[in-house]
Design an enzyme around this catalytic site. Structure first.
Site, PDB file in Angstrom:
ATOM      1  N   GLU A  75       6.568 -20.951  25.850  1.00  0.00           N
ATOM      2  CA  GLU A  75       6.745 -21.089  24.399  1.00  0.00           C
ATOM      3  C   GLU A  75       7.729 -22.203  24.061  1.00  0.00           C
ATOM      4  OE1 GLU A  75       7.867 -17.254  22.898  1.00  0.00           O
ATOM      5  OE2 GLU A  75       5.876 -16.385  23.209  1.00  0.00           O
ATOM      6  N   HIS A 122      -4.107  16.437 -14.526  1.00  0.00           N
ATOM      7  CA  HIS A 122      -2.895  15.621 -14.384  1.00  0.00           C
ATOM      8  C   HIS A 122      -2.860  14.498 -15.418  1.00  0.00           C
ATOM      9  CE1 HIS A 122      -0.584  17.140 -11.046  1.00  0.00           C
ATOM     10  NE2 HIS A 122      -1.666  17.287 -10.325  1.00  0.00           N
ATOM     11  N   ASN A 132       6.325   6.933 -13.906  1.00  0.00           N
ATOM     12  CA  ASN A 132       5.341   6.232 -14.733  1.00  0.00           C
ATOM     13  C   ASN A 132       5.206   4.776 -14.284  1.00  0.00           C
ATOM     14  OD1 ASN A 132       7.581   4.866 -15.758  1.00  0.00           O
ATOM     15  ND2 ASN A 132       7.642   6.048 -17.659  1.00  0.00           N
ATOM     16  N   SER A 190      -3.956  11.093  -9.320  1.00  0.00           N
ATOM     17  CA  SER A 190      -4.274  12.179  -8.403  1.00  0.00           C
ATOM     18  C   SER A 190      -5.784  12.272  -8.187  1.00  0.00           C
ATOM     19  CB  SER A 190      -3.737  13.496  -8.956  1.00  0.00           C
ATOM     20  OG  SER A 190      -3.833  14.513  -7.982  1.00  0.00           O
ATOM     21  N   GLU A 192      -7.159  11.663  -1.486  1.00  0.00           N
ATOM     22  CA  GLU A 192      -5.821  12.247  -1.404  1.00  0.00           C
ATOM     23  C   GLU A 192      -5.921  13.708  -0.958  1.00  0.00           C
ATOM     24  OE1 GLU A 192      -2.015  13.061  -4.401  1.00  0.00           O
ATOM     25  OE2 GLU A 192      -4.012  12.701  -5.229  1.00  0.00           O
ATOM     26  N   HIS A 193      -6.739  14.481  -1.660  1.00  0.00           N
ATOM     27  CA  HIS A 193      -6.956  15.894  -1.326  1.00  0.00           C
ATOM     28  C   HIS A 193      -8.432  16.087  -0.984  1.00  0.00           C
ATOM     29  CE1 HIS A 193      -3.750  15.931  -4.548  1.00  0.00           C
ATOM     30  NE2 HIS A 193      -3.123  16.557  -3.575  1.00  0.00           N
ATOM     31  N   HIS A 199      16.021 -19.227  25.648  1.00  0.00           N
ATOM     32  CA  HIS A 199      15.549 -17.895  26.028  1.00  0.00           C
ATOM     33  C   HIS A 199      15.391 -17.826  27.548  1.00  0.00           C
ATOM     34  CE1 HIS A 199      14.597 -17.371  21.791  1.00  0.00           C
ATOM     35  NE2 HIS A 199      14.186 -16.139  22.013  1.00  0.00           N
ATOM     36  N   GLN A 214      15.505   1.559 -14.950  1.00  0.00           N
ATOM     37  CA  GLN A 214      16.954   1.447 -14.804  1.00  0.00           C
ATOM     38  C   GLN A 214      17.484   2.385 -13.711  1.00  0.00           C
ATOM     39  OE1 GLN A 214      15.322   2.322 -17.530  1.00  0.00           O
ATOM     40  NE2 GLN A 214      16.220   4.073 -18.591  1.00  0.00           N
ATOM     41  N   GLN A 248      -6.974  18.871 -10.576  1.00  0.00           N
ATOM     42  CA  GLN A 248      -6.476  17.507 -10.490  1.00  0.00           C
ATOM     43  C   GLN A 248      -6.779  16.721 -11.755  1.00  0.00           C
ATOM     44  OE1 GLN A 248      -4.384  16.724  -7.847  1.00  0.00           O
ATOM     45  NE2 GLN A 248      -4.733  18.927  -7.851  1.00  0.00           N
ATOM     46  N   ASP A 250      -0.117  22.118  -3.434  1.00  0.00           N
ATOM     47  CA  ASP A 250       0.785  21.492  -4.395  1.00  0.00           C
ATOM     48  C   ASP A 250       2.125  22.209  -4.466  1.00  0.00           C
ATOM     49  OD1 ASP A 250      -0.752  19.378  -5.191  1.00  0.00           O
ATOM     50  OD2 ASP A 250      -1.558  20.351  -6.974  1.00  0.00           O
ATOM     51  N   TYR A 266      13.511  10.157  -7.220  1.00  0.00           N
ATOM     52  CA  TYR A 266      13.179  10.043  -8.643  1.00  0.00           C
ATOM     53  C   TYR A 266      12.330  11.243  -9.041  1.00  0.00           C
ATOM     54  CZ  TYR A 266      12.068   8.170 -13.185  1.00  0.00           C
ATOM     55  OH  TYR A 266      11.977   8.010 -14.554  1.00  0.00           O
TER      56      TYR A 266
END
Length: 440
Positions: free
Chosen positions: A421, A268, A220, A243, A333-334, A426, A197, A265, A367, A136
């Protein structure tokens, strides 16, 4: 336009520091009921009506005058055309970045392995690429060709048979850089659909969109919510939060550099988080001054201002040791280690998506073109998650081959445990293969 910052100042010596830090870090990627229901309705429609639903939603949400699914398919020749439409400098930059990303990720590729025990039993692991991956990519003005490279190249290095890209084109707006990146990265098929979709189409398949095994890439709230709902039907990379950047600095780096690193950052979106940790209070003051000086010069000043004021912070600590402790607590994250000897502190870093070493290594290089992946764990999930990589597009199957002697020896152990068990079938299954002693 007037912009101003009132970035939070925290001190690790404050008795309430832990509480204030927890409040600063808190962020929930929770869809409200309305978004959740709309996404469920969209997924249901795509499952029931396939291509027709995709065309209808693309007309409604993206304002695209599509008559049929054929209007939403871009062939390989269209991707190659995009390469000729971008500038020579852009093509060179994409190819340089792609080569570096590919070279880095080729070192991650895992191979199958086996070993043989003394009795002839063979154990091992078979590593197999996914058959098909879905990518995506956000569309329109918020387009990120770098994300195409970072998601598609590891899949191709892993040996994924087909990479299918979905990218919305709101009001018919096509980003040539994104298509050129797809061409360079080796994307096989492109559909100009987006939103929940597109995720549903990749997860369940339609008459034209093939069903994939895993969906990766940012989007999003509708895309993130859809990924949550289709997980289990397909694999997903992660549900990414805003971010983040955490800079640990000893006070000796140019404060303008640090301010711009924080901005990188914060620009963003308003929920992005930029934090600086330093034992030097005077340096924190200088960075605050740089923030105020540089902010009015930024194209995305309003977004940066809201991010800095809402979720940013300058944190004073006792010393560098405590700075590292705070960094591990945040699990960013960074993480930029903007210090004289970053290598000395590296062994103490336990939680970070990516670690940028030294004063000259800006997060922005990661990045785009350093080589490691920029798809990273956010919201503290670096405590248990890793960057996107080749391993995300490979799956592992255990290999077990028992010789006659091996099956007999293991059968005794399996029998005892199975009967413990109360799983008699088994036990007997294993016992059938136990060798009878000679003379019996």
């Amino acid at each position: 336009m007037t912009v101003s910052t009132a970035i939070a100042r925290l001190n690790a010596a404050d008795p309430d520091f832990a509480r204030h830090l927890d409040h600063l870090l808190s962020w929930e990627s929770v869809s409200d009921d309305a978004v959740n229901q709309r996404v469920l309705d969209i997924i249901k429609a795509v499952r029931e009506r396939g291509d027709a639903a995709l065309v209808e939603f693309t007309q409604r949400f993206d304002g695209v005058d599509a008559k049929s699914i054929d209007d939403l398919i871009l062939g390989r020749e269209r991707l190659e055309l995009a390469l000729t439409r971008i500038s020579a400098a852009q093509r060179e930059a994409l190819e340089t970045a792609a080569n570096r990303v590919r070279s880095y990720h080729e070192r991650q590729k895992q191979d199958s392995w086996q070993y043989t025990e003394a009795d002839g039993t063979v154990l091992g692991q078979k590593v197999t690429p996914l058959d098909r991956a879905g990518l995506y990519v956000p569309g329109g003005k918020a387009s990120y060709p770098s994300s195409v490279l970072m998601n598609a190249i590891p899949a191709k290095v892993a040996g994924v048979g087909e990479v299918v890209m979905v990218v919305p084109t709101p009001r018919g707006e096509i980003n040539e850089l994104v298509l050129a990146a797809a061409c360079i990265a080796g994307v096989d098929r492109v559909f100009t659909v987006g939103g929940a979709q597109a995720v549903a189409a990749l997860a369940y398949g339609t008459e034209s969109v093939p069903q994939v095994d895993k969906i990766v890439g940012p989007g999003n709230i509708y895309v993130a919510t859809a990924k949550r709902h289709v997980f289990g039907q397909v694999g997903i990379d992660m549900i990414a939060g805003p971010s983040e950047i955490l800079v640990v600095c000893d006070g000796q780096t140019d404060p303008d550099w640090i301010a711009m690193d924080l901005f990188s950052q914060a620009e963003h979106d308003e929920d992005a988080q930029a934090i600086l940790v330093s034992p030097d209070a005077a340096f924190l003051d200088r960075v605050a001054a740089s923030i105020d000086k540089l902010l009015p010069t930024m194209e995305r000043a309003e977004i940066i201002e809201k991010s800095i004021n809402g979720r940013g912070a300058l944190i004073q600590v006792r010393d560098m040791q405590q700075a590292i402790e705070v960094a591990n607590r945040i699990a960013p994250e960074h993480l930029e280690l903007s210090v004289a000897d970053p290598q000395a502190w590296l062994p103490q870093i336990r939680h970070a998506g990516a670690i940028f070493m030294g004063r000259h290594t800006s997060e922005a290089l990661g990045d785009y073109c350093a080589g490691p992946n920029h798809v990273l764990p956010t919201s503290g999930t670096a405590r248990f998650s890793s960057p996107l990589g080749v391993y995300d597009f490979q799956k592992r199957s255990s290999i077990i081959f028992c010789s006659e002697q091996g099956a007999s020896e293991l059968g005794h152990t399996a029998s005892v445990l199975a009967r413990g068990e109360s799983l008699t079938a088994h036990a007997r299954s294993a016992e059938y293969r136990i060798l009878k002693e000679k003379g019996n």
